[in-house]
Design a protein around this motif. Structure first.
Motif, PDB file in Angstrom:
ATOM      1  N   ASP A   1      54.287  32.106  41.405  1.00 51.65           N
ATOM      2  CA  ASP A   1      53.108  31.265  41.205  1.00 51.65           C
ATOM      3  C   ASP A   1      53.501  29.803  40.980  1.00 51.65           C
ATOM      4  O   ASP A   1      52.815  28.893  41.464  1.00 51.65           O
ATOM      5  CB  ASP A   1      52.296  31.776  40.015  1.00 51.65           C
ATOM      6  N   ASP A   2      54.592  29.582  40.269  1.00 55.07           N
ATOM      7  CA  ASP A   2      55.065  28.204  40.062  1.00 55.07           C
ATOM      8  C   ASP A   2      55.468  27.567  41.387  1.00 55.07           C
ATOM      9  O   ASP A   2      55.201  26.377  41.630  1.00 55.07           O
ATOM     10  CB  ASP A   2      56.249  28.185  39.098  1.00 55.07           C
ATOM     11  N   ASP A   3      56.115  28.352  42.259  1.00 52.83           N
ATOM     12  CA  ASP A   3      56.490  27.852  43.581  1.00 52.83           C
ATOM     13  C   ASP A   3      55.245  27.474  44.375  1.00 52.83           C
ATOM     14  O   ASP A   3      55.207  26.415  45.024  1.00 52.83           O
ATOM     15  CB  ASP A   3      57.276  28.910  44.364  1.00 52.83           C
ATOM     16  N   ARG A   4      54.241  28.335  44.332  1.00 51.52           N
ATOM     17  CA  ARG A   4      53.006  28.051  45.075  1.00 51.52           C
ATOM     18  C   ARG A   4      52.377  26.743  44.607  1.00 51.52           C
ATOM     19  O   ARG A   4      51.938  25.917  45.415  1.00 51.52           O
ATOM     20  CB  ARG A   4      52.011  29.202  44.903  1.00 51.52           C
ATOM     21  N   GLU A   5      52.348  26.557  43.303  1.00 51.26           N
ATOM     22  CA  GLU A   5      51.763  25.330  42.757  1.00 51.26           C
ATOM     23  C   GLU A   5      52.550  24.106  43.236  1.00 51.26           C
ATOM     24  O   GLU A   5      51.959  23.098  43.643  1.00 51.26           O
ATOM     25  CB  GLU A   5      51.754  25.392  41.226  1.00 51.26           C
ATOM     26  N   ALA A   6      53.886  24.200  43.191  1.00 47.75           N
ATOM     27  CA  ALA A   6      54.727  23.071  43.604  1.00 47.75           C
ATOM     28  C   ALA A   6      54.573  22.786  45.098  1.00 47.75           C
ATOM     29  O   ALA A   6      54.476  21.624  45.520  1.00 47.75           O
ATOM     30  CB  ALA A   6      56.185  23.358  43.267  1.00 47.75           C
ATOM     31  N   LEU A   7      54.543  23.833  45.921  1.00 48.60           N
ATOM     32  CA  LEU A   7      54.418  23.647  47.362  1.00 48.60           C
ATOM     33  C   LEU A   7      53.058  23.049  47.725  1.00 48.60           C
ATOM     34  O   LEU A   7      52.968  22.140  48.563  1.00 48.60           O
ATOM     35  CB  LEU A   7      54.612  24.971  48.088  1.00 48.60           C
ATOM     36  N   ARG A   8      52.001  23.539  47.097  1.00 48.17           N
ATOM     37  CA  ARG A   8      50.665  23.019  47.413  1.00 48.17           C
ATOM     38  C   ARG A   8      50.520  21.571  46.948  1.00 48.17           C
ATOM     39  O   ARG A   8      49.834  20.772  47.594  1.00 48.17           O
ATOM     40  CB  ARG A   8      49.606  23.928  46.793  1.00 48.17           C
ATOM     41  N   ASP A   9      51.177  21.249  45.834  1.00 48.99           N
ATOM     42  CA  ASP A   9      51.171  19.859  45.380  1.00 48.99           C
ATOM     43  C   ASP A   9      51.878  18.962  46.391  1.00 48.99           C
ATOM     44  O   ASP A   9      51.385  17.867  46.724  1.00 48.99           O
ATOM     45  CB  ASP A   9      51.850  19.752  44.015  1.00 48.99           C
ATOM     46  N   LEU A  10      53.027  19.420  46.907  1.00 47.19           N
ATOM     47  CA  LEU A  10      53.733  18.658  47.933  1.00 47.19           C
ATOM     48  C   LEU A  10      52.865  18.483  49.173  1.00 47.19           C
ATOM     49  O   LEU A  10      52.807  17.395  49.759  1.00 47.19           O
ATOM     50  CB  LEU A  10      55.046  19.356  48.309  1.00 47.19           C
ATOM     51  N   GLY A  11      52.179  19.556  49.566  1.00 44.41           N
ATOM     52  CA  GLY A  11      51.314  19.478  50.742  1.00 44.41           C
ATOM     53  C   GLY A  11      50.194  18.466  50.550  1.00 44.41           C
ATOM     54  O   GLY A  11      49.892  17.673  51.458  1.00 44.41           O
ATOM     55  N   ALA A  12      49.572  18.462  49.364  1.00 41.02           N
ATOM     56  CA  ALA A  12      48.486  17.520  49.092  1.00 41.02           C
ATOM     57  C   ALA A  12      48.998  16.084  49.104  1.00 41.02           C
ATOM     58  O   ALA A  12      48.336  15.167  49.628  1.00 41.02           O
ATOM     59  CB  ALA A  12      47.852  17.843  47.738  1.00 41.02           C
ATOM     60  N   ARG A  13      50.176  15.875  48.572  1.00 41.65           N
ATOM     61  CA  ARG A  13      50.751  14.525  48.544  1.00 41.65           C
ATOM     62  C   ARG A  13      51.170  14.074  49.936  1.00 41.65           C
ATOM     63  O   ARG A  13      51.072  12.884  50.276  1.00 41.65           O
ATOM     64  CB  ARG A  13      51.924  14.486  47.568  1.00 41.65           C
ATOM     65  N   MET A  14      51.617  15.011  50.761  1.00 42.20           N
ATOM     66  CA  MET A  14      51.952  14.672  52.145  1.00 42.20           C
ATOM     67  C   MET A  14      50.700  14.251  52.911  1.00 42.20           C
ATOM     68  O   MET A  14      50.722  13.273  53.670  1.00 42.20           O
ATOM     69  CB  MET A  14      52.646  15.848  52.830  1.00 42.20           C
TER      70      MET A  14
ATOM     71  N   ALA B   1      52.178  29.751  54.870  1.00 38.73           N
ATOM     72  CA  ALA B   1      52.818  31.045  55.123  1.00 38.73           C
ATOM     73  C   ALA B   1      53.686  31.465  53.946  1.00 38.73           C
ATOM     74  O   ALA B   1      53.692  32.648  53.561  1.00 38.73           O
ATOM     75  CB  ALA B   1      53.650  30.972  56.404  1.00 38.73           C
ATOM     76  N   VAL B   2      54.439  30.530  53.377  1.00 41.56           N
ATOM     77  CA  VAL B   2      55.285  30.866  52.231  1.00 41.56           C
ATOM     78  C   VAL B   2      54.414  31.259  51.049  1.00 41.56           C
ATOM     79  O   VAL B   2      54.677  32.260  50.358  1.00 41.56           O
ATOM     80  CB  VAL B   2      56.213  29.692  51.864  1.00 41.56           C
ATOM     81  N   CYS B   3      53.355  30.489  50.789  1.00 44.87           N
ATOM     82  CA  CYS B   3      52.461  30.792  49.671  1.00 44.87           C
ATOM     83  C   CYS B   3      51.754  32.140  49.854  1.00 44.87           C
ATOM     84  O   CYS B   3      51.430  32.814  48.876  1.00 44.87           O
ATOM     85  CB  CYS B   3      51.428  29.684  49.493  1.00 44.87           C
ATOM     86  N   ALA B   4      51.535  32.529  51.111  1.00 45.83           N
ATOM     87  CA  ALA B   4      50.910  33.825  51.397  1.00 45.83           C
ATOM     88  C   ALA B   4      51.903  34.971  51.329  1.00 45.83           C
ATOM     89  O   ALA B   4      51.535  36.129  51.548  1.00 45.83           O
ATOM     90  CB  ALA B   4      50.259  33.793  52.777  1.00 45.83           C
ATOM     91  N   ALA B   5      53.162  34.662  51.022  1.00 47.44           N
ATOM     92  CA  ALA B   5      54.222  35.673  50.954  1.00 47.44           C
ATOM     93  C   ALA B   5      54.345  36.436  52.271  1.00 47.44           C
ATOM     94  O   ALA B   5      54.540  37.655  52.284  1.00 47.44           O
ATOM     95  CB  ALA B   5      53.985  36.635  49.788  1.00 47.44           C
ATOM     96  N   ASP B   6      54.259  35.690  53.372  1.00 45.24           N
ATOM     97  CA  ASP B   6      54.339  36.274  54.713  1.00 45.24           C
ATOM     98  C   ASP B   6      55.634  35.800  55.375  1.00 45.24           C
ATOM     99  O   ASP B   6      55.667  34.726  55.997  1.00 45.24           O
ATOM    100  CB  ASP B   6      53.125  35.838  55.535  1.00 45.24           C
ATOM    101  N   PRO B   7      56.724  36.577  55.260  1.00 44.97           N
ATOM    102  CA  PRO B   7      58.022  36.130  55.793  1.00 44.97           C
ATOM    103  C   PRO B   7      58.010  35.841  57.288  1.00 44.97           C
ATOM    104  O   PRO B   7      58.593  34.841  57.733  1.00 44.97           O
ATOM    105  CB  PRO B   7      58.964  37.291  55.459  1.00 44.97           C
ATOM    106  N   ASP B   8      57.355  36.696  58.070  1.00 43.12           N
ATOM    107  CA  ASP B   8      57.347  36.494  59.525  1.00 43.12           C
ATOM    108  C   ASP B   8      56.641  35.193  59.894  1.00 43.12           C
ATOM    109  O   ASP B   8      57.117  34.425  60.738  1.00 43.12           O
ATOM    110  CB  ASP B   8      56.677  37.674  60.224  1.00 43.12           C
ATOM    111  N   ALA B   9      55.491  34.960  59.263  1.00 42.03           N
ATOM    112  CA  ALA B   9      54.744  33.740  59.555  1.00 42.03           C
ATOM    113  C   ALA B   9      55.498  32.504  59.077  1.00 42.03           C
ATOM    114  O   ALA B   9      55.480  31.457  59.736  1.00 42.03           O
ATOM    115  CB  ALA B   9      53.361  33.801  58.900  1.00 42.03           C
ATOM    116  N   ALA B  10      56.172  32.616  57.928  1.00 44.67           N
ATOM    117  CA  ALA B  10      56.932  31.485  57.395  1.00 44.67           C
ATOM    118  C   ALA B  10      58.083  31.129  58.330  1.00 44.67           C
ATOM    119  O   ALA B  10      58.318  29.943  58.621  1.00 44.67           O
ATOM    120  CB  ALA B  10      57.458  31.815  56.004  1.00 44.67           C
TER     121      ALA B  10
END
Length: 222
Positions: free
Chosen positions: A108-121, A191-200
């Motif tokens: 969950d911490d990873d998801r929060e960090a990744l989504r924050d990076l996405g929003a800032r991008m 894809a990473v946040c969805a825990a989908d390895p193939d899609a990621a």
């Protein structure tokens, strides 16, 4: 037993700092491909001993960023377009693997960090902050690699990054590139946040395939 460049650098923190400074200068274009790197000049520029500069150049030579020529000293190694494509093809395989592993291990911490990076991008692209977007791009890739836990792949990728770092920076600065790469990066995040390895893995490979297709544009005179 021979002392490796990394061992020497670890024993010489000043040499490691000089290596970091030279690496940043190459990335920023302050040192151009094929430019000679004179120990005495570098020693004065960075306020370090000749021995520390020598250790720094040895470290950068092992990374493929610097080329040492017998009886002629060192120079910034020029990476051809063909080699840059090969490096990115290897990145595509390894970073695709790491994205899949990151999706398997995401918290969950990873998801929060990744989504924050996405929003800032998104905000950086909207505001035209190209330098900020480039930095966030680098941080996103680093975050995915760190999440993967794939230490062997990360070590190989670190070495490749040193060889191609200037071209990667130039591509990030290329007009229109952030608008192209933003949706690709967001697809990796989703894809990473969805825990989908193939899609990621597929999203990361698609992004780096796009990088390969864009590289020739850097060779054209503006």
């Amino acid at each position: 037993m021979a002392v490796t460049a990394r061992t020497a650098a670890a024993a010489d923190p000043a040499g490691s700092k000089v290596a970091d400074a030279i690496r940043e200068a190459v990335t920023a274009g302050d040192f151009a491909p094929n430019q000679r790197l004179v120990e005495a000049e570098l020693s004065e520029q960075f306020g370090a001993s000749r021995a520390s500069v020598r250790n720094a150049l040895a470290q950068l030579a092992t990374e493929g960023l610097v080329e040492r020529i017998q009886n002629r000293g060192a120079r910034v190694r020029a990476v051809s377009l063909d080699e840059a494509v090969e490096i990115t093809e290897v990145r595509m395989a390894l970073e695709g693997l790491c994205a899949a592993k990151a999706a398997e291990r995401v918290t969950d911490d990873d998801r929060e960090a990744l989504r924050d990076l996405g929003a800032r991008m998104k905000a950086a692209v909207t505001s035209g902050d190209v330098l900020g977007y480039s930095d966030l791009n680098r941080r996103l890739h680093a975050r995915v690699l760190a999440m993967s836990g794939q230490h062997t792949a990360c070590a190989v990728l670190e070495r490749l990054h040193g060889q191609n770092v200037r071209r990667q920076f130039r591509l990030a600065m290329h007009p229109g590139r952030p608008q192209v790469s933003l949706p690709q990066h967001l697809a990796v995040i989703d894809a990473v946040c969805a825990a989908d390895p193939d899609a990621a893995e597929a999203a990361m490979r698609a992004h780096l395939r796009s990088v390969i297709e864009a590289l020739p544009a850097l060779e054209k005179p503006r």
